[in-house]
Design a protein around this motif. Structure first.
Motif, PDB file in Angstrom:
ATOM      1  N   THR A  46       0.825  -1.208   0.000  1.00 21.39           N
ATOM      2  CA  THR A  46       0.000   0.000   0.000  1.00 21.39           C
ATOM      3  C   THR A  46       0.858   1.256   0.000  1.00 21.39           C
ATOM      4  OG1 THR A  46      -0.139   0.102   2.423  1.00 21.39           O
ATOM      5  CG2 THR A  46      -1.839  -1.170   1.282  1.00 21.39           C
ATOM      6  N   VAL A  77      -2.627  -0.863  -3.614  1.00 17.44           N
ATOM      7  CA  VAL A  77      -3.703  -0.033  -3.073  1.00 17.44           C
ATOM      8  C   VAL A  77      -3.115   1.331  -2.725  1.00 17.44           C
ATOM      9  CG1 VAL A  77      -5.396   0.265  -1.236  1.00 17.44           C
ATOM     10  CG2 VAL A  77      -4.977  -2.016  -2.182  1.00 17.44           C
ATOM     11  N   THR A  79      -4.178   5.080  -1.156  1.00 16.38           N
ATOM     12  CA  THR A  79      -5.265   5.672  -0.370  1.00 16.38           C
ATOM     13  C   THR A  79      -4.895   7.068   0.096  1.00 16.38           C
ATOM     14  OG1 THR A  79      -5.948   3.485   0.434  1.00 16.38           O
ATOM     15  CG2 THR A  79      -6.717   5.394   1.677  1.00 16.38           C
ATOM     16  N   ASN A 102      -4.772  -2.454  -8.083  1.00 13.59           N
ATOM     17  CA  ASN A 102      -5.981  -3.083  -7.570  1.00 13.59           C
ATOM     18  C   ASN A 102      -7.041  -2.069  -7.167  1.00 13.59           C
ATOM     19  OD1 ASN A 102      -7.427  -4.136  -4.812  1.00 13.59           O
ATOM     20  ND2 ASN A 102      -7.255  -5.771  -6.331  1.00 13.59           N
ATOM     21  N   GLN A 103      -6.603  -0.976  -6.481  1.00 14.20           N
ATOM     22  CA  GLN A 103      -7.586  -0.028  -5.934  1.00 14.20           C
ATOM     23  C   GLN A 103      -6.941   1.325  -5.698  1.00 14.20           C
ATOM     24  OE1 GLN A 103      -9.028  -0.692  -1.816  1.00 14.20           O
ATOM     25  NE2 GLN A 103     -11.106  -0.616  -2.643  1.00 14.20           N
ATOM     26  N   ASN A 105      -8.073   4.855  -3.656  1.00 14.97           N
ATOM     27  CA  ASN A 105      -9.046   5.457  -2.758  1.00 14.97           C
ATOM     28  C   ASN A 105      -8.784   6.961  -2.670  1.00 14.97           C
ATOM     29  OD1 ASN A 105     -10.187   2.866  -1.992  1.00 14.97           O
ATOM     30  ND2 ASN A 105      -8.306   2.538  -0.828  1.00 14.97           N
ATOM     31  N   THR A 119      -8.299   0.048 -12.654  1.00 16.56           N
ATOM     32  CA  THR A 119      -8.334  -0.566 -11.331  1.00 16.56           C
ATOM     33  C   THR A 119      -9.272  -1.762 -11.363  1.00 16.56           C
ATOM     34  OG1 THR A 119     -10.189   0.708 -10.415  1.00 16.56           O
ATOM     35  CG2 THR A 119      -7.998   1.696 -10.257  1.00 16.56           C
ATOM     36  N   ASN A 121     -10.869  -2.801  -8.707  1.00 15.78           N
ATOM     37  CA  ASN A 121     -11.966  -2.523  -7.777  1.00 15.78           C
ATOM     38  C   ASN A 121     -12.204  -1.026  -7.635  1.00 15.78           C
ATOM     39  OD1 ASN A 121     -12.540  -5.282  -6.701  1.00 15.78           O
ATOM     40  ND2 ASN A 121     -10.383  -5.155  -6.103  1.00 15.78           N
ATOM     41  N   PRO A 122     -13.438  -0.619  -7.303  1.00 15.15           N
ATOM     42  CA  PRO A 122     -13.697   0.789  -6.983  1.00 15.15           C
ATOM     43  C   PRO A 122     -13.064   1.134  -5.638  1.00 15.15           C
ATOM     44  CG  PRO A 122     -15.631  -0.525  -6.502  1.00 15.15           C
ATOM     45  CD  PRO A 122     -14.649  -1.459  -7.144  1.00 15.15           C
ATOM     46  N   SER A 123     -13.177   2.384  -5.238  1.00 13.77           N
ATOM     47  CA  SER A 123     -12.591   2.806  -3.970  1.00 13.77           C
ATOM     48  C   SER A 123     -13.444   2.353  -2.794  1.00 13.77           C
ATOM     49  CB  SER A 123     -12.440   4.336  -3.945  1.00 13.77           C
ATOM     50  OG  SER A 123     -13.693   4.952  -3.698  1.00 13.77           O
ATOM     51  N   LEU A 128     -15.095   4.473  -8.267  1.00  9.01           N
ATOM     52  CA  LEU A 128     -13.807   5.011  -8.690  1.00  9.01           C
ATOM     53  C   LEU A 128     -14.037   6.485  -8.984  1.00  9.01           C
ATOM     54  CD1 LEU A 128     -10.821   4.405  -9.506  1.00  9.01           C
ATOM     55  CD2 LEU A 128     -11.659   4.194 -11.857  1.00  9.01           C
ATOM     56  N   THR A 143     -12.680   0.213 -14.704  1.00 10.21           N
ATOM     57  CA  THR A 143     -12.729  -0.379 -13.374  1.00 10.21           C
ATOM     58  C   THR A 143     -13.763  -1.485 -13.329  1.00 10.21           C
ATOM     59  OG1 THR A 143     -13.026   0.074 -11.002  1.00 10.21           O
ATOM     60  CG2 THR A 143     -14.435   1.289 -12.529  1.00 10.21           C
TER      61      THR A 143
END
Length: 293
Positions: A46, A77, A79, A102-103, A105, A119, A121-123, A128, A143
C-alpha cells in the motif's frame, strides 16, 4: 501536519509493505532526468496518506514527467485520507500517465498525454472517483466497479470511461463537473447518470451498455446535456450492440444534441423484443434513428 516526500526514479513496494504518511500529504517525486517515475507494486502493498493527499510527481515545469504505476489487477492499493483526499499523477502536457493497480481510494486527478488508469476494484467509497484531469491526448479509465466524475475532464482527443458489467454498476457525474473531448466520448456502462454536460466538439458521443443483454438506462437530471457539436457529430445509444434502452429526464430535463447539419441521434434497440423508451426535454439533430419494439 508535516508532509512526506520520497525522491526516486523507481519505487518498489513489496508484499506486505506499506509507504505511509501519518500526517500531511505524501509525494513520490522522480529525481531522474525528465522526471520519469516508475512505481511497481510487487505484492499486496500500500501507499497511503492517512490524513492527506497522495501525489506522483508534482504539477509544474521541472517536476512533471512520465508516470508508470504497475501491480494490477491483484496488487497495489493507493489511499488518500480514507478515500476523501486526492490522488494525483502529473505527466504534464507531453508525457504519459499509465496506472494499473488493484484499488485507488481518493479522487484521481492530474495531467498526462495520454492519461490511462485501470483498477480492478472501486474505492472504499463505492466508486472510482475521477476528475480535475487535463490531457492533450486521450483520457481512459476502466474499473470493475462504478465510476463517479467528481471534477472536470478535458481531453484533446478521446475520453473513454468503462465501468463494471453488473446491473448495479454505473457512471455518474457530480453537478458542476463538465466532460469535454475534442474528439469522441465513449461511455461503456449499464447505467449513466448525467448531471451536467458531456460535449464532443469534433466527434461522437457513444453510450453502450456492457451488462448482459445490453440493457441501458440513462438518467438525465437538471442541467444535463449530451452534445456532439462537430461536423457529422452523432449521439448514439447501444450503437455497437443492440439492447433495451431507457432514457429518463422529461419533460423538464435532458438535452440530446447531434450536429444539426448532418448528425444523428441513434437509439439501437435492435430487431428483437427490446424496447426503446425515451422521455427528455429536447432532441436536436439532423435525423433521429430509433430501432426497437
Amino acid at each position: 501536519g508535516t508532509s512526506t516526500n520520497v525522491n526516486t526514479p523507481d519505487l518498489n513496494i513489496n508484499t506486505g509493505s506499506s509507504l505511509v504518511a501519518n500526517t500531511g500529504n505524501l509525494l513520490v517525486q522522480s529525481n531522474a532526468a525528465g522526471n520519469v517515475l516508475t512505481v511497481d507494486f510487487l505484492g499486496n502493498g500500500t501507499i497511503q496518506a492517512t490524513a492527506g493527499n497522495v501525489s506522483f510527481n508534482q504539477a509544474g515545469a521541472g517536476t512533471e514527467g512520465q508516470v508508470t504505476v504497475t501491480g494490477g489487477p491483484a496488487n497495489g492499493v493507493i489511499t488518500a485520507n480514507a478515500g476523501n483526499g486526492t490522488v494525483t499523477f502529473f505527466g504534464g502536457a507531453a508525457d504519459p500517465v499509465n496506472v494499473n493497480v488493484n484499488q485507488i481510494n481518493g479522487c484521481i486527478g492530474g495531467s498526462g498525454n495520454p492519461f490511462n488508469v485501470t483498477t480492478a476494484n472501486p474505492s472504499v467509497t463505492g466508486t472510482l472517483d475521477i476528475g480535475g484531469i487535463t490531457s492533450a491526448g486521450s483520457i481512459t479509465f476502466s474499473t470493475g466497479g462504478s465510476i463517479r466524475i467528481c471534477d472536470d475532464l478535458t481531453a484533446g482527443v478521446d475520453i473513454n470511461l468503462t465501468s463494471g458489467t453488473s446491473a448495479g454498476n454505473f457512471i455518474t457525474q457530480v453537478s458542476g463537473s463538465q466532460v469535454l473531448a475534442d474528439n469522441n466520448i465513449n461511455l461503456t456502462t449499464p447505467t449513466l447518470n448525467v448531471n451536467d454536460s458531456f460535449t464532443a466538439t469534433a466527434g461522437d458521443i457513444n453510450i453502450q451498455s456492457n451488462e448482459a443483454g445490453q440493457v441501458l438506462v440513462v438518467n438525465m437530471n437538471a442541467g444535463s446535456s449530451l452534445v456532439a457539436t462537430g461536423a457529422g457529430g452523432d449521439v448514439t445509444f447501444n450503437n455497437t450492440t443492440a439492447g433495451q434502452i431507457t432514457v429518463n429526464g422529461g419533460p423538464a430535463n435532458g438535452l440530446i444534441s447531434a450536429n444539426t447539419t448532418n448528425g444523428e441521434v441513434i437509439f439501437n434497440g435492435g430487431t428483437g423484443l427490446n424496447a426503446v423508451l425515451v422521455n427528455v426535454n429536447q432532441i436536436s439533430d439532423f435525423c433521429t434513428d430509433a430501432r426497437g419494439t
